[in-house]
Design an enzyme around this catalytic site. Sequence first.
Site, mmCIF file in Angstrom:
data_model
loop_
_atom_site.group_PDB
_atom_site.id
_atom_site.type_symbol
_atom_site.label_atom_id
_atom_site.label_comp_id
_atom_site.label_asym_id
_atom_site.label_seq_id
_atom_site.Cartn_x
_atom_site.Cartn_y
_atom_site.Cartn_z
ATOM 1 N N SER A 178 0.841 -1.196 0.000
ATOM 2 C CA SER A 178 0.000 0.000 0.000
ATOM 3 C C SER A 178 0.874 1.243 0.000
ATOM 4 O O SER A 178 2.034 1.222 0.436
ATOM 5 C CB SER A 178 -0.908 0.010 1.238
ATOM 6 O OG SER A 178 -0.221 0.537 2.364
ATOM 7 N N ASP A 179 0.317 2.335 -0.485
ATOM 8 C CA ASP A 179 1.007 3.605 -0.332
ATOM 9 C C ASP A 179 0.996 3.982 1.152
ATOM 10 O O ASP A 179 0.324 3.350 1.975
ATOM 11 C CB ASP A 179 0.359 4.683 -1.196
ATOM 12 C CG ASP A 179 1.375 5.696 -1.704
ATOM 13 O OD1 ASP A 179 2.366 5.953 -1.004
ATOM 14 O OD2 ASP A 179 1.181 6.226 -2.816
ATOM 15 N N TRP A 180 1.706 5.023 1.489
ATOM 16 C CA TRP A 180 2.022 5.290 2.889
ATOM 17 C C TRP A 180 0.823 5.822 3.687
ATOM 18 O O TRP A 180 0.073 6.683 3.241
ATOM 19 C CB TRP A 180 3.168 6.292 2.935
ATOM 20 C CG TRP A 180 4.524 5.689 3.189
ATOM 21 C CD1 TRP A 180 5.474 6.185 4.048
ATOM 22 C CD2 TRP A 180 5.101 4.507 2.610
ATOM 23 N NE1 TRP A 180 6.599 5.367 4.022
ATOM 24 C CE2 TRP A 180 6.389 4.337 3.154
ATOM 25 C CE3 TRP A 180 4.636 3.561 1.705
ATOM 26 C CZ2 TRP A 180 7.228 3.275 2.823
ATOM 27 C CZ3 TRP A 180 5.469 2.500 1.358
ATOM 28 C CH2 TRP A 180 6.728 2.363 1.909
#
Length: 622
Positions: free
Chosen positions: A331-333
């Site tokens: 996932s992105d942050w």
Amino acid sequence: MPTADRSRPRLVESVDGTRYRDLNGNGRMDPFEDPRRSPEERTEDLLGRLSLAEQVGLMFHTVIETGPDGTLLDGPGAISKSGTEEVVLGKHMTHFNVHGLESAGAAARWHNRLQELAERTPHGIPVTISTDPRHGGAQNAGTSWVTSFFSLWPEPLGLGALADPALVREWAMTARREYTAVGIRAALHPVADLATEPRWARQRECFGQNPQLVARLVTAALAGLRGKQDELSVQSTVKHFPGAGPQKDGEDAHFPYGRDQIYPGGRFEDHLLPFRVAIEEGADAIMPYYGRPLGLEIDGEAIEEVGFGFNRQVLTGLLREQLGFDGVIVSDWELVNDNHVGEQVLPARAWGVEELTPSQRMQRILEAGADQFGGEECTELLLDLVREGQVSEQRVTASARRLLLVKFRLGLFDDPYVDESAADALVGTEEACRRGHAAQASSVVVLHDDGAVLPLLSDGAGPRIYAEGLPDGVVASLGEQVATPAEADVALLRIGAPFQPRDDLFLEAWFHQGDLEFPPGFAHRLARIRAACPLILDVDLDRAAVLTGIVEHCDALTGSFGVSGAAWIDAITGVIPARGRLPIELPRSMAAVRVAPEDVPGGTADPLYPCGHGVQLGSAGR
């Protein structure tokens, strides 16, 4: 059996001559330690030995910072939330995105100390260090790091201006060699997004707006990061699935006001194309973006309006099942928790599921199909979800398997260490810097040349130069610097593309957002300068700009993409001829931008400079 010394890495020779690392310290070569076995065999053996906490630790990938001169950081850093020992030994984490690095030698020392620390864990799982791009000239603590000791190349948009897959492969190969010299084994790139919305803040990270060209250049980048069979490879992370370019009104999905991603032109497949190709070319990992799709249908099915990281239809239905991707989805942050840094806060990017608790968000991400939580270290939340029966151990194991398999394929279990004494000599070599400089100069796009001003020729003595935005030493290499346009033979100005500064949320100040027009007085200032002497203007196009009203006051106008002052001078003097062509269109007006569909490549009406525009210059020399 004797117990291995866990204070230092240990290489043991077995009875048949096979050398291996006794990672669990039991004095024998277990299958996961056996370098003769396949990565798949070793992964399955190790999975059966790991505790739930160890498997959970694999599923978190967060920021890590270094101490001075290659030491490990004892406590929290400027952004990192915990000390190094806490995350490695206490939380069993083994994937970290490194931020600021002091030097190549210090980075190598820090990396080896980190691997030594990892050997103190029950099964000695080596750490994977990742990085955002580091070979360009732009700094954004949320997306990229300005190069210091690494070689400097154009931003990806500049590589797109050259449209040369062989050069992109060389750029990625150089990054791979320099990364591996200091222990970085995972790249949080390449970016496969299309720069179709002129206002979007992340265009400089893209290769351009053309789907077919971007697909070719992403393919070349993957090959360069992978390397040859006998070379150390770097894990690729292609982002941001399924294409982050069509942000509503150009606002970025890092922030609550930019959460929506739209397709008014019906061009979803264009944005998906580079990812299709990347999967076919063996991308190791894929990162979905924050945005939530509005009004999107795939094969006639309405897609839930939640962020892509939470979206099962997109991650499992499209990415896993339809496209056949079985690599790592990270996932992105910070999709789970709000991010507090100093006095600033950035809400969790839980777009469409803001009402859920952090635990519920984590469960949604896993149900969507992701393997790893970017920017998070809250391992206790996942452990609790398993203990409460909300997430099965089998689901954790499925992701742990994918993550371990990449580590084995990278060879980290056999030797994760680097030669500290060689790092400084291997990184930023004279040849790599020369090649990067040449690529920068070549990537410059000549937008306008009124009366064939370029290439800028010297009469032998060197012109008197009025300069803005150029280092004094660079100006001195060309001629004599003077204080006013009235004293000059030529004016050389370098400026950034316009944007509207914002700084209310963490990271917001790094993102150049808002309208693309220059302040109204800027054209008048240029006119005054040009009245005194010929004017050559360069605009650093980290995103598109409206240059209408500016070009008429320039004898020559260029666009560049993270190019050093020295490289720009070489380009405009013809030492290294500028041969770039625009990888994005430059719109004629903000009115045209506001009515253009965000997802359509070349979607603004009657652009001032269309994609592909560029005046080609010959070589002149100085």
